[in-house]
Write a protein that holds these residues in place. Structure first.
Motif, mmCIF file in Angstrom:
data_model
loop_
_atom_site.group_PDB
_atom_site.id
_atom_site.type_symbol
_atom_site.label_atom_id
_atom_site.label_comp_id
_atom_site.label_asym_id
_atom_site.label_seq_id
_atom_site.Cartn_x
_atom_site.Cartn_y
_atom_site.Cartn_z
ATOM 1 N N ALA A 103 14.056 13.743 -32.280
ATOM 2 C CA ALA A 103 15.356 12.806 -31.131
ATOM 3 C C ALA A 103 14.635 12.365 -29.871
ATOM 4 O O ALA A 103 15.488 11.641 -29.092
ATOM 5 N N GLY A 104 13.795 13.271 -29.406
ATOM 6 C CA GLY A 104 13.325 12.920 -28.211
ATOM 7 C C GLY A 104 11.908 12.061 -28.034
ATOM 8 O O GLY A 104 11.629 11.698 -26.919
ATOM 9 N N LEU A 152 14.839 0.964 -24.496
ATOM 10 C CA LEU A 152 14.159 0.325 -23.730
ATOM 11 C C LEU A 152 12.853 -0.376 -24.468
ATOM 12 O O LEU A 152 12.450 -1.418 -24.070
ATOM 13 N N VAL A 153 12.468 0.373 -25.326
ATOM 14 C CA VAL A 153 11.183 0.051 -26.026
ATOM 15 C C VAL A 153 11.840 -1.217 -26.889
ATOM 16 O O VAL A 153 10.953 -2.176 -27.080
ATOM 17 N N GLU A 154 13.076 -1.135 -27.471
ATOM 18 C CA GLU A 154 13.565 -2.332 -28.277
ATOM 19 C C GLU A 154 13.676 -3.392 -27.464
ATOM 20 O O GLU A 154 13.364 -4.727 -27.910
ATOM 21 N N ALA A 155 14.201 -3.340 -26.343
ATOM 22 C CA ALA A 155 14.509 -4.383 -25.374
ATOM 23 C C ALA A 155 13.106 -4.928 -24.993
ATOM 24 O O ALA A 155 12.866 -5.987 -24.881
ATOM 25 N N THR A 156 12.295 -4.050 -24.764
ATOM 26 C CA THR A 156 10.820 -4.611 -24.200
ATOM 27 C C THR A 156 10.188 -5.641 -25.239
ATOM 28 O O THR A 156 9.712 -6.768 -24.815
ATOM 29 N N HIS A 175 16.928 8.603 -26.790
ATOM 30 C CA HIS A 175 17.643 7.343 -27.125
ATOM 31 C C HIS A 175 17.629 6.298 -26.001
ATOM 32 O O HIS A 175 17.232 4.975 -26.293
ATOM 33 N N GLU A 176 17.579 6.583 -24.781
ATOM 34 C CA GLU A 176 17.545 5.504 -23.784
ATOM 35 C C GLU A 176 15.810 5.017 -23.858
ATOM 36 O O GLU A 176 15.931 3.766 -23.788
#
Length: 223
Positions: A90-91, A33-37, A28-29
């Protein structure tokens, strides 16, 4: 007389669930991070600083790494959850991830694609549509008792798939012919399930036991 256990001990089961939860939390985190990147307009200095931090975090994932064809210890392949699947895992930092439930004649998946899955601006990549439908149709084959490998996938793109929009993905088996399994699928939005955005037809082949063992040598218990 020694009698083998048919179920894992309670302590092992609890540890198994805790590890799955930890994997899902990390996934999830990482997706965040990928989306924010892919959305950030941060400065060059900030990007370099974050890259250093990510390298440091990556270095903390120590220990043995699984081999290319090794099935993850917490996976239920071929019939159970896949923790690192790029569709349902999920991972996985790549997965939407899709949540799947049964229907009267197949399976339905629910997810929303993010900016990381973008093709044309504001819309999902066509390859993501293919991956979602391939997964749902393949899982529908498995649920029908005829697991198989994709040998043909025909896609029809009717309308672009909007990002950040709840989607509904259907997969169902339409027929069989010996080891061939035929399936169909579609993607719509949750808000308008009557309007197909993408549809697909596929053919799967159920491998014979010898071929399955050759393809997947790490299958537990020679399944």
């Amino acid at each position: 007389m020694h009698i083998p256990l048919t179920e894992p001990p309670a302590a092992a089961e609890a540890e198994h669930l805790e590890q799955q939860a930890a994997i899902a939390r990390l996934g999830h985190e990482l997706r965040a991070l990928v989306e924010a990147t892919v959305r950030t307009a941060a400065s060059t200095d900030t990007l370099h600083r974050v890259a250093d931090g990510v390298r440091h975090v990556t270095g903390q994932l120590t220990g043995r790494r699984r081999a290319r064809a090794e099935i993850p210890e917490l996976d239920g392949f071929p019939g159970g959850p896949r923790m690192y699947s790029p569709v349902v895992g999920a991972g996985s930092p790549l997965a939407p991830p899709v949540r799947i439930t049964p229907t009267d004649d197949g399976l339905v998946g629910h997810c929303a694609l993010g900016i990381a899955h973008e093709g044309p601006p504001g819309y999902g990549h066509g390859g993501m549509s293919a991956m979602l439908l391939d997964e749902l149709m393949g899982q529908a084959c498995l649920a029908a008792g005829a697991p198989g490998l994709t040998v043909s996938l025909k896609m029809s793109y009717h309308r672009p798939i909007p990002l950040e929009t709840p989607l509904r993905i259907l997969g169902r088996v339409t027929g069989t012919d010996q080891r061939k399994v035929f399936a169909a699928g579609s993607i719509t939005t949750e808000a308008d399930p009557a309007t197909d955005l993408v549809t697909a037809d596929a053919v799967f082949i159920t491998p014979d036991p010898d071929r399955a063992r050759a393809l997947f040598p790490s299958l537990r218990g020679g399944a």
